[in-house]
Design a protein around this motif. Sequence first.
Motif, PDB file in Angstrom:
ATOM      1  N   THR C  14      37.931  29.153  57.459  1.00  0.00           N
ATOM      2  CA  THR C  14      39.283  29.425  57.944  1.00  0.00           C
ATOM      3  C   THR C  14      39.671  28.349  58.956  1.00  0.00           C
ATOM      4  O   THR C  14      38.850  27.939  59.766  1.00  0.00           O
ATOM      5  CB  THR C  14      39.315  30.816  58.609  1.00  0.00           C
ATOM      6  OG1 THR C  14      38.995  31.778  57.603  1.00  0.00           O
ATOM      7  CG2 THR C  14      40.667  31.131  59.182  1.00  0.00           C
ATOM      8  N   VAL C  15      40.923  27.898  58.888  1.00  0.00           N
ATOM      9  CA  VAL C  15      41.415  26.907  59.854  1.00  0.00           C
ATOM     10  C   VAL C  15      42.486  27.568  60.713  1.00  0.00           C
ATOM     11  O   VAL C  15      43.498  28.043  60.187  1.00  0.00           O
ATOM     12  CB  VAL C  15      42.023  25.683  59.140  1.00  0.00           C
ATOM     13  CG1 VAL C  15      42.577  24.694  60.162  1.00  0.00           C
ATOM     14  CG2 VAL C  15      40.995  25.021  58.233  1.00  0.00           C
ATOM     15  N   GLU C  17      44.833  26.576  63.794  1.00  0.00           N
ATOM     16  CA  GLU C  17      45.246  25.483  64.665  1.00  0.00           C
ATOM     17  C   GLU C  17      45.546  25.983  66.083  1.00  0.00           C
ATOM     18  O   GLU C  17      45.449  27.172  66.375  1.00  0.00           O
ATOM     19  CB  GLU C  17      46.466  24.778  64.061  1.00  0.00           C
ATOM     20  CG  GLU C  17      46.116  24.002  62.798  1.00  0.00           C
ATOM     21  CD  GLU C  17      47.222  23.045  62.359  1.00  0.00           C
ATOM     22  OE1 GLU C  17      46.944  22.177  61.528  1.00  0.00           O
ATOM     23  OE2 GLU C  17      48.359  23.172  62.848  1.00  0.00           O
ATOM     24  N   VAL C  33      44.622  28.933  56.067  1.00  0.00           N
ATOM     25  CA  VAL C  33      45.057  28.000  57.105  1.00  0.00           C
ATOM     26  C   VAL C  33      46.184  28.651  57.910  1.00  0.00           C
ATOM     27  O   VAL C  33      47.215  29.027  57.351  1.00  0.00           O
ATOM     28  CB  VAL C  33      45.573  26.694  56.456  1.00  0.00           C
ATOM     29  CG1 VAL C  33      46.159  25.765  57.512  1.00  0.00           C
ATOM     30  CG2 VAL C  33      44.467  26.012  55.661  1.00  0.00           C
ATOM     31  N   LEU C  35      48.696  27.694  60.763  1.00  0.00           N
ATOM     32  CA  LEU C  35      49.160  26.497  61.463  1.00  0.00           C
ATOM     33  C   LEU C  35      49.689  26.839  62.849  1.00  0.00           C
ATOM     34  O   LEU C  35      50.013  27.991  63.150  1.00  0.00           O
ATOM     35  CB  LEU C  35      50.228  25.810  60.613  1.00  0.00           C
ATOM     36  CG  LEU C  35      49.675  25.318  59.256  1.00  0.00           C
ATOM     37  CD1 LEU C  35      50.808  24.918  58.317  1.00  0.00           C
ATOM     38  CD2 LEU C  35      48.714  24.137  59.449  1.00  0.00           C
TER      39      LEU C  35
END
Lengths: 226, 226, 226
Positions: C14-15, C17, C33, C35
């Motif tokens: 998992t990303v 930010e 993702v 953001l």
Amino acid sequence: MSSIPETAQLGNHTVIEDDVVIGNNVSIGHNTVILRGTWIGDDVTIGNNCVLGIRPAVNQRMRKSDNEDRQLIIQSGTKVGHLASVYSGTKIGRNVFIGDHASIRENVLIDDKSVVGRAAIVELNSKIGKFCTIQTLAYITGDTTMEDNVFIGPCVSMSNDKYMGAKSFTLNGPLIKMGAKIGNNASLLPGVTIGRNSIIGAGAAVTRDIENNVTAAGVPATKFNR
Amino acid sequence: MSSIPETAQLGNHTVIEDDVVIGNNVSIGHNTVILRGTWIGDDVTIGNNCVLGIRPAVNQRMRKSDNEDRQLIIQSGTKVGHLASVYSGTKIGRNVFIGDHASIRENVLIDDKSVVGRAAIVELNSKIGKFCTIQTLAYITGDTTMEDNVFIGPCVSMSNDKYMGAKSFTLNGPLIKMGAKIGNNASLLPGVTIGRNSIIGAGAAVTRDIENNVTAAGVPATKFNR
Amino acid sequence: MSSIPETAQLGNHTVIEDDVVIGNNVSIGHNTVILRGTWIGDDVTIGNNCVLGIRPAVNQRMRKSDNEDRQLIIQSGTKVGHLASVYSGTKIGRNVFIGDHASIRENVLIDDKSVVGRAAIVELNSKIGKFCTIQTLAYITGDTTMEDNVFIGPCVSMSNDKYMGAKSFTLNGPLIKMGAKIGNNASLLPGVTIGRNSIIGAGAAVTRDIENNVTAAGVPATKFNR
């Protein structure tokens, strides 16, 4: 733990959860997620960035299928494209082809050698026969029955709810008999039967049953001579 | 090995296979997969969770294109959205925009400054001119030819197989001439020609050729005065 | 940095930010993702391989929304499926369901307890009321207004550009009033109003306003008795 044979080719960042069974000579692409309870036969190929074995997550306003705890079965020789999703409780036969961006819900049967096109969607409780072709962006509603050798053109649309949520109604998908062909972007209304080897023209709206061996087109669809 | 310039911005978990060429000032999102043989020009932006450079994987019942070994070329200044897929053997020109969830097959040409909308699909062997707009969820069938400045509305559908697999037939996509505009959810039948600057109404089914500079609508589509 | 509560369940790869806010008891799937600038309320569930909080990236030929710097807000109890994408500057209410492969643009409001179906698309600047159902593969064009309790059938298509880019025109999506129901694969032309509790038949093309409490069908759609 899942046991992964040495013959498996796995991409980077692939996620394989517990209780997954993988046959011989299976290839799974990068970033693909195989969720718990998935059973994959021999010689299956799965593309990149797919999600397989999804358990239904519904809110109060959506119905559930009966058997959401069953596993996803993908039989030998089947190919799944890229960015596709398939739910648990579904069985995909041998040498089936599932296109990129396609989505297949729970409690579905897709029988041997059928093709589910790119971005096509098969909703829950549907039964697709052998040697069927469901083309790109076609929408197979819930509770559809499709016999063998059926052809569904691109962007065909179906529905299964006569009152669109306004009244209580037993959801009722179309019955499409052996060898029937549905032209691109045709619309099928809830519960209609399309007869054996009949042909529906592109852009038609089928509001009532169509007998065997006829051609019908228009909005609403009417029979014409061929 | 692929050579990645220092000017490239790569996301997390990006997969870049061998034999990929990347120009200057390229940005590639998280979890995106760039498969071998892909060529990316300068100033190209690619979103998250895409799959680019897919080699056709077909079963016995699906046709192959001629040149599936060629590379995917994405020329300078082009932007690709998120969750999109593009095949190898395809050339995407300069300053093209490819929307999220879009899918572009092999042996396709998309010329400079055209837009392929969100979840739109372009099938194999199609040629798209310059300054074309293909809107959201439109379906461009295989072997389509689209000249410059064509507008394809949302959810437009096309087909290229007159007999829907029943007889042998040379697959034949539409020819859409310069400046033509197709309204939303219209259906084009195999091999029809849409004349220069002609307009097709929303929801029409075009069953025969449409001359230049006319407006046509209905199922089947007929000319009407404007 | 983003602060992730201990109650969050995150998948693999998992990303997340910077500048992301995550509430209590949130679940985020593998390879998803999130953001920067995304705000996620309590008890939200997000599937695998999604992209959330996308900032609009447009070329010169595409319009921008007014407020592309605002955050994506997903309120408590909402579920997002798999392989879905949602833009920044959009607010998704409480207990909403967003299906797999769905795409929601910037500057959209989706109010409490509505359902956005599988592979459905909601374009920019649209307002969706409470308890609405947007079914699979439906296309909600930009600048659409949908009051509460509206039902949009599968594969419904809309447009908002009367001249398809040929002339200057203020883009104008449909207005769909409370309790209206649109049948599957119907086409709505730019700026039409669908009256309260009215029903549009499957495959219809709606070229002018439809009053309250009527049923209309056909191409073009005409009223019929019920």
